[in-house]
Scaffold this motif. Structure first.
Motif, PDB file in Angstrom:
ATOM      1  N   VAL A   9       0.943  -1.400   0.244  1.00 38.17           N
ATOM      2  CA  VAL A   9       0.405  -0.147   0.141  1.00 38.17           C
ATOM      3  C   VAL A   9       0.844   0.853  -0.022  1.00 38.17           C
ATOM      4  O   VAL A   9       0.626   1.569  -0.995  1.00 38.17           O
ATOM      5  CB  VAL A   9      -1.121   0.427   0.825  1.00 38.17           C
ATOM      6  CG1 VAL A   9      -1.409   1.436   1.049  1.00 38.17           C
ATOM      7  CG2 VAL A   9      -2.060  -1.217   1.147  1.00 38.17           C
ATOM      8  N   LEU A  12       2.754   1.652  -2.917  1.00 38.43           N
ATOM      9  CA  LEU A  12       1.636   1.944  -4.414  1.00 38.43           C
ATOM     10  C   LEU A  12       1.709   3.842  -4.297  1.00 38.43           C
ATOM     11  O   LEU A  12       2.150   4.591  -5.520  1.00 38.43           O
ATOM     12  CB  LEU A  12       0.625   1.282  -4.107  1.00 38.43           C
ATOM     13  CG  LEU A  12       0.460  -0.274  -4.690  1.00 38.43           C
ATOM     14  CD1 LEU A  12      -0.843  -0.765  -4.549  1.00 38.43           C
ATOM     15  CD2 LEU A  12       1.012   0.044  -6.862  1.00 38.43           C
ATOM     16  N   ARG A  13       1.746   3.987  -3.202  1.00 43.98           N
ATOM     17  CA  ARG A  13       1.177   5.460  -2.685  1.00 43.98           C
ATOM     18  C   ARG A  13       2.476   6.780  -3.244  1.00 43.98           C
ATOM     19  O   ARG A  13       2.606   7.602  -4.077  1.00 43.98           O
ATOM     20  CB  ARG A  13       0.913   6.261  -1.529  1.00 43.98           C
ATOM     21  CG  ARG A  13      -0.443   5.879  -0.854  1.00 43.98           C
ATOM     22  CD  ARG A  13      -1.560   6.778  -1.139  1.00 43.98           C
ATOM     23  NE  ARG A  13      -1.215   8.055  -0.485  1.00 43.98           N
ATOM     24  CZ  ARG A  13      -1.387   9.122  -1.075  1.00 43.98           C
ATOM     25  NH1 ARG A  13      -0.676   9.072  -2.065  1.00 43.98           N
ATOM     26  NH2 ARG A  13      -0.420  10.228   0.289  1.00 43.98           N
ATOM     27  N   CYS A  19      -0.733   9.384  -7.010  1.00 45.36           N
ATOM     28  CA  CYS A  19      -1.130   8.351  -6.644  1.00 45.36           C
ATOM     29  C   CYS A  19      -2.096   8.739  -5.459  1.00 45.36           C
ATOM     30  O   CYS A  19      -2.019   9.610  -4.789  1.00 45.36           O
ATOM     31  CB  CYS A  19      -1.015   6.897  -6.297  1.00 45.36           C
ATOM     32  SG  CYS A  19      -1.874   5.881  -5.129  1.00 45.36           S
ATOM     33  N   SER A  22      -4.317   4.087  -2.048  1.00 51.46           N
ATOM     34  CA  SER A  22      -4.290   2.286  -2.403  1.00 51.46           C
ATOM     35  C   SER A  22      -4.705   2.034  -1.775  1.00 51.46           C
ATOM     36  O   SER A  22      -4.753   2.497  -0.336  1.00 51.46           O
ATOM     37  CB  SER A  22      -2.690   2.799  -2.500  1.00 51.46           C
ATOM     38  OG  SER A  22      -1.864   2.827  -1.021  1.00 51.46           O
ATOM     39  N   TYR A  35      -5.331   0.538   3.471  1.00 53.39           N
ATOM     40  CA  TYR A  35      -5.473   1.493   2.597  1.00 53.39           C
ATOM     41  C   TYR A  35      -4.957   2.881   2.727  1.00 53.39           C
ATOM     42  O   TYR A  35      -4.286   2.255   3.556  1.00 53.39           O
ATOM     43  CB  TYR A  35      -6.908   1.706   2.193  1.00 53.39           C
ATOM     44  CG  TYR A  35      -7.986   2.866   3.407  1.00 53.39           C
ATOM     45  CD1 TYR A  35      -7.509   3.743   3.135  1.00 53.39           C
ATOM     46  CD2 TYR A  35      -8.566   1.440   4.277  1.00 53.39           C
ATOM     47  CE1 TYR A  35      -8.491   4.779   4.692  1.00 53.39           C
ATOM     48  CE2 TYR A  35      -8.859   1.589   5.464  1.00 53.39           C
ATOM     49  CZ  TYR A  35      -9.028   3.349   5.103  1.00 53.39           C
ATOM     50  OH  TYR A  35      -9.579   4.191   6.223  1.00 53.39           O
ATOM     51  N   ALA A 109      -4.694   0.806  -7.029  1.00 54.42           N
ATOM     52  CA  ALA A 109      -4.074   2.664  -7.067  1.00 54.42           C
ATOM     53  C   ALA A 109      -4.957   2.891  -7.862  1.00 54.42           C
ATOM     54  O   ALA A 109      -6.044   3.126  -8.789  1.00 54.42           O
ATOM     55  CB  ALA A 109      -2.885   1.963  -7.519  1.00 54.42           C
ATOM     56  N   ALA A 124       3.020   0.516 -11.435  1.00 53.34           N
ATOM     57  CA  ALA A 124       2.360  -0.905 -10.588  1.00 53.34           C
ATOM     58  C   ALA A 124       2.275  -2.122  -9.962  1.00 53.34           C
ATOM     59  O   ALA A 124       2.617  -2.738  -8.917  1.00 53.34           O
ATOM     60  CB  ALA A 124       0.537  -0.246 -10.460  1.00 53.34           C
TER      61      ALA A 124
END
Length: 134
Positions: A9, A12-13, A19, A22, A35, A109, A124
């Motif tokens: 998480v 991804l952010r 982003c 996520s 999240y 995402a 991603a």
């Protein structure tokens, strides 16, 4: 496993361009495991995200399509056919990617729809592959 989910998480952010949010969804339980978001969302919205992800990947019609494709191609394994789904709304782009290690886990995402789709997919995919032992 919880630390791995948190890592995915966070990565991804930080690594997906622009982003906004996520998360990781467990398809076996239909729960949002973790999240991060730049916005404040009611818990009901977050719970619906997990259910919507489950419907996207394993809804009745989707499973029927997967089974038809497998039958036509002579595939006899139980793997799911759809691995990634990209959804564009009027303002946002949502990317859903199954984990390489556990097909019941999906990383999500969310970016503004002005995001470069190629960069979104590349970054991603890299995160899910690299950190995605979830």
């Amino acid at each position: 496993m919880h630390d791995q989910v948190i890592s995915v998480v966070k990565q991804l952010r930080h690594e997906v361009p622009d982003c906004l949010a996520s998360g990781v969804v467990d398809m076996a339980t239909g729960m949002l495991l973790a999240y991060e978001t730049t916005d404040n969302h009611p818990q009901e919205v977050l719970d619906l995200l997990a259910g919507a992800t489950l419907d996207l990947f394993q809804g009745r019609t989707v499973v029927m399509i997967e089974n038809l494709f497998k039958e036509r191609r002579g595939v006899s394994n139980n793997e799911h056919y759809f691995q990634e789904i990209l959804v564009n709304s009027s303002h946002l782009t949502h990317l859903f990617i199954r984990s390489n290690h556990n097909e019941d886990t999906v990383a999500v995402a969310v970016c503004p729809n002005s995001v470069n789709i190629g960069m979104l997919l590349a970054s991603a995919r890299r995160v899910v592959k690299e950190y995605g032992a979830i």
